[in-house]
Design a protein around this motif. Sequence first.
Motif, PDB file in Angstrom:
ATOM      1  N   LEU A 282       0.874  -1.171   0.000  1.00 44.11           N
ATOM      2  CA  LEU A 282       0.000   0.000   0.000  1.00 44.11           C
ATOM      3  C   LEU A 282       0.911   1.221   0.000  1.00 44.11           C
ATOM      4  CD1 LEU A 282      -1.699  -2.378   1.365  1.00 44.11           C
ATOM      5  CD2 LEU A 282      -3.067  -0.566   2.384  1.00 44.11           C
ATOM      6  N   ILE A 286      -2.147   5.462  -1.581  1.00 43.92           N
ATOM      7  CA  ILE A 286      -3.308   4.835  -0.929  1.00 43.92           C
ATOM      8  C   ILE A 286      -3.612   5.621   0.336  1.00 43.92           C
ATOM      9  CG2 ILE A 286      -4.247   2.710   0.034  1.00 43.92           C
ATOM     10  CD1 ILE A 286      -3.539   2.533  -2.939  1.00 43.92           C
ATOM     11  N   ALA A 292      -7.502   1.401   0.115  1.00 46.31           N
ATOM     12  CA  ALA A 292      -6.807   0.413   0.937  1.00 46.31           C
ATOM     13  C   ALA A 292      -7.439  -0.969   0.771  1.00 46.31           C
ATOM     14  CB  ALA A 292      -6.843   0.836   2.404  1.00 46.31           C
ATOM     15  N   THR A 295      -6.631  -2.515  -2.677  1.00 46.89           N
ATOM     16  CA  THR A 295      -5.263  -3.032  -2.761  1.00 46.89           C
ATOM     17  C   THR A 295      -5.127  -4.348  -2.010  1.00 46.89           C
ATOM     18  OG1 THR A 295      -4.420  -0.771  -2.890  1.00 46.89           O
ATOM     19  CG2 THR A 295      -2.842  -2.502  -2.357  1.00 46.89           C
ATOM     20  N   ILE A 296      -5.679  -4.414  -0.813  1.00 45.02           N
ATOM     21  CA  ILE A 296      -5.605  -5.644  -0.013  1.00 45.02           C
ATOM     22  C   ILE A 296      -6.354  -6.782  -0.703  1.00 45.02           C
ATOM     23  CG2 ILE A 296      -6.325  -6.693   2.179  1.00 45.02           C
ATOM     24  CD1 ILE A 296      -5.823  -3.888   3.446  1.00 45.02           C
ATOM     25  N   GLU A 331      -6.720   0.377   7.885  1.00 44.63           N
ATOM     26  CA  GLU A 331      -6.106  -0.739   7.150  1.00 44.63           C
ATOM     27  C   GLU A 331      -6.417  -2.081   7.795  1.00 44.63           C
ATOM     28  OE1 GLU A 331      -2.507   1.892   5.150  1.00 44.63           O
ATOM     29  OE2 GLU A 331      -2.001   0.414   6.678  1.00 44.63           O
ATOM     30  N   THR A 378       4.584   3.646   3.737  1.00 48.40           N
ATOM     31  CA  THR A 378       3.805   2.605   3.070  1.00 48.40           C
ATOM     32  C   THR A 378       3.345   1.583   4.107  1.00 48.40           C
ATOM     33  OG1 THR A 378       5.703   1.154   2.637  1.00 48.40           O
ATOM     34  CG2 THR A 378       5.215   2.854   0.984  1.00 48.40           C
ATOM     35  N   THR A 379       2.583   0.606   3.641  1.00 48.40           N
ATOM     36  CA  THR A 379       2.226  -0.565   4.450  1.00 48.40           C
ATOM     37  C   THR A 379       2.419  -1.804   3.599  1.00 48.40           C
ATOM     38  OG1 THR A 379       0.597   0.627   5.785  1.00 48.40           O
ATOM     39  CG2 THR A 379       0.382  -1.764   5.695  1.00 48.40           C
TER      40      THR A 379
END
Length: 387
Positions: A282, A286, A292, A295-296, A331, A378-379
């Motif tokens: 992410l 995002i 979010a 993307t996940i 998230e 980011t994540t």
Amino acid sequence: MGESEDVTVSLHDSKASYILSNVAEVVERILTFVPTKSLLRIASVCRLWRNCARRVLRTQQQLTWVSACGPSNTEAHVLCSVLAEEVEKVFLLPKTVLALVDYEAFNGQAYCYRQNKAKKSRHSADTVEELSLLFPNGCDVMGITTLGVVLTPSGSYSSLPQEYQEGEAGFTIMFPSIEGVHIKPFHFCKESISPTALKEAGLVDNPELRVVLMFVYEAYKTGGAHFLSQILEPLAKSKALIAGGLVESVFSPPRHCCSQGAYGVVGLALSGPKVQGASVLLDQDISNPKAAEATIRRLKAAKIPERNTIGFMFACVGRGQTYYNNQANVEADAFHKVFPNTPLFGLFGNGEIGCDRIVKDDYTLCDTDTDGLQHEYTTVMTLVHLG
């Protein structure tokens, strides 16, 4: 009670004793309802019970966890207080343990209102020793402190995960011995890293390597960036999934090769045909819940089974509630919406490691280099399946 009734009770008792002493199928079934610590004590009663207990232990291959959030009512960190009681109730024999707690509370910087003073540090040799004593001899315990914690409450795979960027919180994931899965902890600093050490840890020249979870500490120190590149360069060329973050410190295993305050890395190398993994990044673009979640949701393409799968979230300390316009838990909520029966754990740190990658069966889908594994703001959201 009459004489005939006494005889009947005696016969029933003798039949029950016979069954519990001679019928392995019955004993084994009963022992499946017994927590592991009690099971190990029961195993010393007789040979039949010992053999039944061993067979039951071999079937207990589903990972479990204990999580807690504060404030603690004792001098110990809230996780240590809860863990001492909860570990008595688990139904597995831990082989590897990953513990993560918030840095401020564990290092004595949290404020105790009742005592009107700062709590003393929980990060001591005594604390580490007490933590290790909760688990069997030979169990590898890895303990990490970080700026924020992501955890799923104990008890249910479907519990809603929570992000804790402030306050006392922590979790312990317990991995049993699993057929087709080999988990090997590693720990390097500038004094101990070498091509030979990387090979011995299973990080290079290991065709069965599937997932590497890594936690780098003190990386901002002079030489830390080069040290991290030494680790990531060979891993970027592998077919394994690489995920992790830059953390504050490591309290277990203790350091033997370098001085306090030196940079280093700890982690888990997961190898074997039963291991699968997938991750998505992410990035800075995002910045709303819908993006979010979208993307996940791409993790679904990996088609990883739900059973014995765990989620990891490695997020920048700059994300979270402030990043999402004061919306909390964005998230973690998005992950739970996409994977409602998969527990999520992780951290908020000073840098993230990972990329878009799928590791499944005998193939890897990715497109990255060493620089593509290091990120800020980011994540990295990751799924790890353990057979």
